[in-house]
Design an enzyme around this catalytic site. Structure first.
Site: not given
Ligand code: BES
Ligand code: MN
Ligand code: ZN
Length: 505
Positions: A283, A357
């Site tokens: 990130k 996920r």
């Protein structure tokens, strides 16, 4: 903060600060405020005019009583329009009571059972909402302050006393205040876990917090699986995410068994990424600073179990969390990797930052296979896209079951938490196609939250399931209401309690 209710007359009640109320546009107060106005020879009515007090929600009119009343100071708090007054207004009112006390530099404050007078709300309901507002607003996280923090400057409210002249109302309010205190404690636990620096909140720390909830003798049990046990179960997806970190993953399985025969079995699954750097798909610096919040779903599950300890619900409840840290390193999982989840499905990793996920794939597979619940609700800070879609205040709800979706919407409404449903549009499922595996883990930029939901759906089989993407409301950056201070919000705890209570009513 100590919260209590006392049977008594306001005009005789001695305290440092007494907080009364007034609906918008009222020039001549009635009820409790009217009684005090009378005792003060109409001083409040005069001040309303003189100060042009309008009664907007949160507006205040404060004055000294100089011995004309046993209460040293009085503040009249605006309640806003009477026609828009509802249960959630009371949570805000409770929050303002605490905020005003802090501003007025008192450590204990007295007030009335707002909502139960002119607004004619049920005393138990009013007391609960008001109590929640007060207790949630008094929450503080001071754990990380050190020598550099001037604690003398720190203002805290130690006690709120509600004064009520009707004995029956006092009794009814008691139950509401108890409930408020339990729910606020549970929410505070969730907030604490989210607010704790990621250095002190590794997967094992989260596991230890869960263990602490399952003290001997209470109806809660906690099982922790380590990486080897997860390996044996075939959790190749979650384990891959954990590979970049030197702190090994843990699977947390909390369970609540009611004394009476259970009417239902419900599983609550939380995303437990204790820090999300993005992994090798790193990130940008600014996006990473807040990523301690990525175990917010897990924290909500733990908060729920704190409440279950005392609720005595006739439901078997399971709380499942796979706690991992998502880090880049020489050992980290890579874009291009194919991993295999516990249910045998393979996943091509296109972006290591879509790790939530991937961990939930195994958490949900485990839940379906080992717990076999009637319903699953998962909570996850899953996508930045849900913030783009719904902003900071709303959780995105997705479900494969209409009844379950509806009951969560209703529960959230009752709890005063905001959720909005997004469609699990089957035509977007194609985006998950992979040339080398059963699916890929990103699905592209558009409808990011829905695609993440569709991904999770593949791991619940036919079980009625709902997913709450809480990336927005998990943390409060800018305060918009007094009962949600800066930091972790604990969003979801009260919705889940409400949903469970309703599931067996
Ligand atoms: N934990 C983040 C989602 C998130 C973002 C939560 C901002 C709270 C605030 C999640 O793991 C993530 O990084 N999602 C990616 C998915 C993408 C790579 C498909 C995202 O939302 O950008
Ligand atoms: Mn991520
Ligand atoms: Zn994440």
């Amino acid at each position: 903060m100590q919260l209590s209710i006392e049977h008594g007359e306001l005009r005789e009640h001695a305290c440092d600060l007494l907080i009364l109320n007034l609906f918008k546009g009222v020039m001549k107060p009635g009820g409790a405020t009217g009684a005090v106005d009378e005792a003060l020879d109409g001083l409040i009515s005069k001040l309303i005019k003189q100060e042009r007090f309008e009664g907007n929600l949160g507006e205040t009119l404060c004055f000294h009583t100089y011995g004309y009343l046993p209460a040293k100071k009085v503040c009249v708090l605006g309640l806003g329009e009477q026609k828009s007054f509802k249960k959630d207004t009371l949570r805000k009112v409770g929050g303002y009571v605490v905020k005003i006390a802090k501003e007025q530099k008192v450590t204990s404050v007295s007030t009335v059972l707002h909502g139960a007078g002119i607004a004619r709300m049920d005393a138990t309901v009013a007391a609960q909402a008001l109590g929640e507002g007060m207790l949630l607003a008094s929450y503080e996280f001071r754990e990380h302050f050190g020598k550099g923090t001037n604690s003398k400057k720190h203002r805290r409210v130690d006690a709120v006393t509600i004064v009520e002249m009707d004995g029956k109302t006092v009794k009814a309010a008691h139950a509401g205040l108890e409930k408020a205190s339990l729910l606020s404690e549970a929410t505070a636990l969730t907030r604490d876990l989210v607010n704790t620096s990621p250095r002190q909140m590794k997967p094992d720390d989260l596991a230890q917090s869960a263990k602490a909830l399952a003290k001997r003798g209470n109806p809660i049990a906690c099982k922790i699986l380590d990486a080897q046990a997860m390996e044996r179960m075939g959790m190749g997806a979650a384990l891959a995410v954990a590979e970049g970190s030197v702190h090994p993953p843990k699977l947390i399985h909390l369970s609540y068994t009611p004394k009476k025969k259970a009417k239902k079995k419900i599983a609550v699954v939380g995303k437990g990424v204790t820090f999300d750097s993005g992994g090798l798909s790193l990130k940008p610096a600014d996006a990473m600073t807040q990523m301690k919040i990525d175990m917010g779903g897990a924290a909500t599950v733990l908060g729920l179990f704190r409440a279950l300890e005392e609720l005595e619900l006739p439901i078997e409840v399971h709380g499942i969390v796979i706690a991992v840290e998502n880090m880049p390193s020489g050992g980290a999982y890579r874009p291009g990797d194919v991993v295999r989840a516990m249910n045998g499905m393979t996943i091509e990793i296109l972006n290591t930052d879509a790790e939530g996920r991937v961990t939930l794939a195994d958490a949900l597979s485990y839940t379906v296979k080992k717990v076999k619940p009637d319903e699953i609700v998962d909570l996850a800070t899953l996508t930045g896209a849900v913030i783009i879609a719904l902003g900071d205040d709303y959780a995105g709800l997705m479900s494969n079951n209409r009844t379950l979706a509806k009951s969560l919407v209703t529960a959230a409404k009752e709890a005063g938490e905001l959720v909005w449903e997004l469609p699990l549009a089957p035509q977007y499922d194609e985006a998950m196609k992979s040339k080398v595996a059963d699916m890929n883990n990103t699905g592209g930029r558009s409808a990011g939250s829905i695609k993440a939901g569709l991904f999770l759906q593949r791991f619940v089989d036919k079980t009625p399931w709902a997913h709450l993407d809480i990336a927005g409301p998990v943390f409060c950056e800018k305060e918009t209401r007094p009962d949600i201070p800066y930091g972790g919000t604990g969003m979801g705890v009260r919705t889940l309690v409400q949903y469970l209570e309703h599931a067996v009513s």
